[in-house]
Design a protein around this motif. Structure first.
Motif, PDB file in Angstrom:
ATOM      1  N   CYS A  80      37.123  38.320  44.236  1.00  0.00           N
ATOM      2  CA  CYS A  80      38.021  39.422  43.875  1.00  0.00           C
ATOM      3  C   CYS A  80      37.245  40.544  43.189  1.00  0.00           C
ATOM      4  O   CYS A  80      37.431  41.717  43.506  1.00  0.00           O
ATOM      5  N   ILE A  81      36.378  40.172  42.271  1.00  0.00           N
ATOM      6  CA  ILE A  81      35.580  41.168  41.548  1.00  0.00           C
ATOM      7  C   ILE A  81      34.679  41.919  42.526  1.00  0.00           C
ATOM      8  O   ILE A  81      34.658  43.155  42.550  1.00  0.00           O
ATOM      9  N   GLN A  82      33.963  41.181  43.352  1.00  0.00           N
ATOM     10  CA  GLN A  82      33.068  41.826  44.318  1.00  0.00           C
ATOM     11  C   GLN A  82      33.850  42.693  45.307  1.00  0.00           C
ATOM     12  O   GLN A  82      33.391  43.751  45.699  1.00  0.00           O
ATOM     13  N   GLY A  83      35.039  42.243  45.681  1.00  0.00           N
ATOM     14  CA  GLY A  83      35.869  43.000  46.605  1.00  0.00           C
ATOM     15  C   GLY A  83      36.409  44.297  46.019  1.00  0.00           C
ATOM     16  O   GLY A  83      36.763  45.218  46.741  1.00  0.00           O
ATOM     17  N   SER A  84      36.461  44.381  44.699  1.00  0.00           N
ATOM     18  CA  SER A  84      36.978  45.592  44.051  1.00  0.00           C
ATOM     19  C   SER A  84      35.907  46.672  43.894  1.00  0.00           C
ATOM     20  O   SER A  84      36.226  47.831  43.666  1.00  0.00           O
ATOM     21  N   LEU A  85      34.658  46.284  44.007  1.00  0.00           N
ATOM     22  CA  LEU A  85      33.555  47.234  43.849  1.00  0.00           C
ATOM     23  C   LEU A  85      33.240  47.880  45.196  1.00  0.00           C
ATOM     24  O   LEU A  85      33.158  47.209  46.214  1.00  0.00           O
ATOM     25  N   ASN A  86      33.102  49.197  45.185  1.00  0.00           N
ATOM     26  CA  ASN A  86      32.834  49.936  46.415  1.00  0.00           C
ATOM     27  C   ASN A  86      32.194  51.278  46.072  1.00  0.00           C
ATOM     28  O   ASN A  86      31.769  51.481  44.939  1.00  0.00           O
ATOM     29  N   ASN A  87      32.159  52.187  47.017  1.00  0.00           N
ATOM     30  CA  ASN A  87      31.555  53.500  46.766  1.00  0.00           C
ATOM     31  C   ASN A  87      32.316  54.317  45.733  1.00  0.00           C
ATOM     32  O   ASN A  87      31.746  55.189  45.090  1.00  0.00           O
ATOM     33  N   LYS A  88      33.608  54.058  45.582  1.00  0.00           N
ATOM     34  CA  LYS A  88      34.409  54.796  44.601  1.00  0.00           C
ATOM     35  C   LYS A  88      34.414  54.095  43.245  1.00  0.00           C
ATOM     36  O   LYS A  88      34.310  54.738  42.210  1.00  0.00           O
ATOM     37  N   ILE A  89      34.541  52.782  43.240  1.00  0.00           N
ATOM     38  CA  ILE A  89      34.551  52.006  41.996  1.00  0.00           C
ATOM     39  C   ILE A  89      33.258  51.209  41.932  1.00  0.00           C
ATOM     40  O   ILE A  89      33.108  50.190  42.599  1.00  0.00           O
ATOM     41  N   LYS A  90      32.330  51.695  41.109  1.00  0.00           N
ATOM     42  CA  LYS A  90      31.016  51.062  40.999  1.00  0.00           C
ATOM     43  C   LYS A  90      30.903  50.157  39.782  1.00  0.00           C
ATOM     44  O   LYS A  90      30.028  49.312  39.712  1.00  0.00           O
ATOM     45  N   VAL A  91      31.794  50.365  38.818  1.00  0.00           N
ATOM     46  CA  VAL A  91      31.819  49.557  37.600  1.00  0.00           C
ATOM     47  C   VAL A  91      33.284  49.276  37.281  1.00  0.00           C
ATOM     48  O   VAL A  91      34.111  50.194  37.310  1.00  0.00           O
ATOM     49  N   ILE A  92      33.601  48.020  36.976  1.00  0.00           N
ATOM     50  CA  ILE A  92      34.988  47.674  36.683  1.00  0.00           C
ATOM     51  C   ILE A  92      35.051  46.824  35.413  1.00  0.00           C
ATOM     52  O   ILE A  92      34.258  45.895  35.243  1.00  0.00           O
ATOM     53  N   PRO A  93      35.957  47.193  34.502  1.00  0.00           N
ATOM     54  CA  PRO A  93      36.095  46.388  33.286  1.00  0.00           C
ATOM     55  C   PRO A  93      36.857  45.093  33.560  1.00  0.00           C
ATOM     56  O   PRO A  93      37.763  45.053  34.389  1.00  0.00           O
ATOM     57  N   LEU A  94      36.458  44.055  32.860  1.00  0.00           N
ATOM     58  CA  LEU A  94      37.141  42.769  32.906  1.00  0.00           C
ATOM     59  C   LEU A  94      37.809  42.573  31.553  1.00  0.00           C
ATOM     60  O   LEU A  94      37.143  42.659  30.521  1.00  0.00           O
ATOM     61  N   VAL A  95      39.114  42.343  31.574  1.00  0.00           N
ATOM     62  CA  VAL A  95      39.886  42.303  30.328  1.00  0.00           C
ATOM     63  C   VAL A  95      40.571  40.956  30.141  1.00  0.00           C
ATOM     64  O   VAL A  95      40.789  40.214  31.104  1.00  0.00           O
ATOM     65  N   ASP A  96      40.919  40.670  28.882  1.00  0.00           N
ATOM     66  CA  ASP A  96      41.707  39.479  28.603  1.00  0.00           C
ATOM     67  C   ASP A  96      43.188  39.811  28.775  1.00  0.00           C
ATOM     68  O   ASP A  96      43.536  40.918  29.199  1.00  0.00           O
ATOM     69  N   ASP A  97      44.054  38.878  28.434  1.00  0.00           N
ATOM     70  CA  ASP A  97      45.491  39.078  28.638  1.00  0.00           C
ATOM     71  C   ASP A  97      46.077  40.184  27.760  1.00  0.00           C
ATOM     72  O   ASP A  97      47.162  40.682  28.038  1.00  0.00           O
ATOM     73  N   ASP A  98      45.360  40.566  26.696  1.00  0.00           N
ATOM     74  CA  ASP A  98      45.814  41.653  25.818  1.00  0.00           C
ATOM     75  C   ASP A  98      45.160  42.981  26.170  1.00  0.00           C
ATOM     76  O   ASP A  98      45.272  43.952  25.422  1.00  0.00           O
ATOM     77  N   LYS A  99      44.448  43.020  27.297  1.00  0.00           N
ATOM     78  CA  LYS A  99      43.761  44.212  27.808  1.00  0.00           C
ATOM     79  C   LYS A  99      42.553  44.611  26.957  1.00  0.00           C
ATOM     80  O   LYS A  99      42.133  45.756  26.956  1.00  0.00           O
ATOM     81  N   ASN A 100      41.986  43.637  26.237  1.00  0.00           N
ATOM     82  CA  ASN A 100      40.738  43.859  25.516  1.00  0.00           C
ATOM     83  C   ASN A 100      39.579  43.638  26.490  1.00  0.00           C
ATOM     84  O   ASN A 100      39.549  42.628  27.213  1.00  0.00           O
ATOM     85  N   ILE A 101      38.635  44.566  26.514  1.00  0.00           N
ATOM     86  CA  ILE A 101      37.479  44.421  27.408  1.00  0.00           C
ATOM     87  C   ILE A 101      36.587  43.299  26.874  1.00  0.00           C
ATOM     88  O   ILE A 101      36.182  43.319  25.713  1.00  0.00           O
ATOM     89  N   VAL A 102      36.314  42.347  27.746  1.00  0.00           N
ATOM     90  CA  VAL A 102      35.436  41.245  27.371  1.00  0.00           C
ATOM     91  C   VAL A 102      34.131  41.277  28.156  1.00  0.00           C
ATOM     92  O   VAL A 102      33.137  40.669  27.755  1.00  0.00           O
TER      93      VAL A 102
END
Length: 108
Positions: A80-102
């Motif tokens: 899923c993570i690899q599938g979300s990365l592309n020419n438009k989205i090169k970096v994606i935050p991963l968050v916990d259930d409270d939307k805190n970046i981990v």
């Protein structure tokens, strides 16, 4: 290696702070946070458009950043993570259930 702190900026910062931090991390974006809670993202394109529209480097990020950004839960599969990365989205935050970046994932 880029650390999480290198790619996050507090929403109370000003545009100048974002420019300096973007220059150091060379990712072309920053995750805008309030104590690591994801609020949005600001890209080098957002900065460029802000300056062209007359904003100064002393402008608060709160008036510029994009609140509608992509992110994934930290439990997302590698596929899923690899599938979300592309020419438009090169970096994606991963968050916990409270939307805190981990963590984050990058195409680089």
């Amino acid at each position: 290696m880029i650390e999480l702190e290198d790619i996050c900026i507090n929403y109370k910062a000003v545009l100048r702070d974002a420019l300096v931090k973007m220059d150091k991390n060379a990712q072309g974006l920053l995750f805008v946070v309030d104590d690591f809670k994801l609020l949005g993202v600001i890209t080098d394109g957002d900065v460029r458009r802000a300056i062209i529209s007359g904003k100064t480097v002393d402008e608060p990020l709160a008036e510029i950043y994009n609140q509608d950004c992509q992110y994934l839960n930290q439990a997302a599969s590698i596929e899923c993570i690899q599938g979300s990365l592309n020419n438009k989205i090169k970096v994606i935050p991963l968050v916990d259930d409270d939307k805190n970046i981990v963590d984050f994932s990058s195409i680089y």
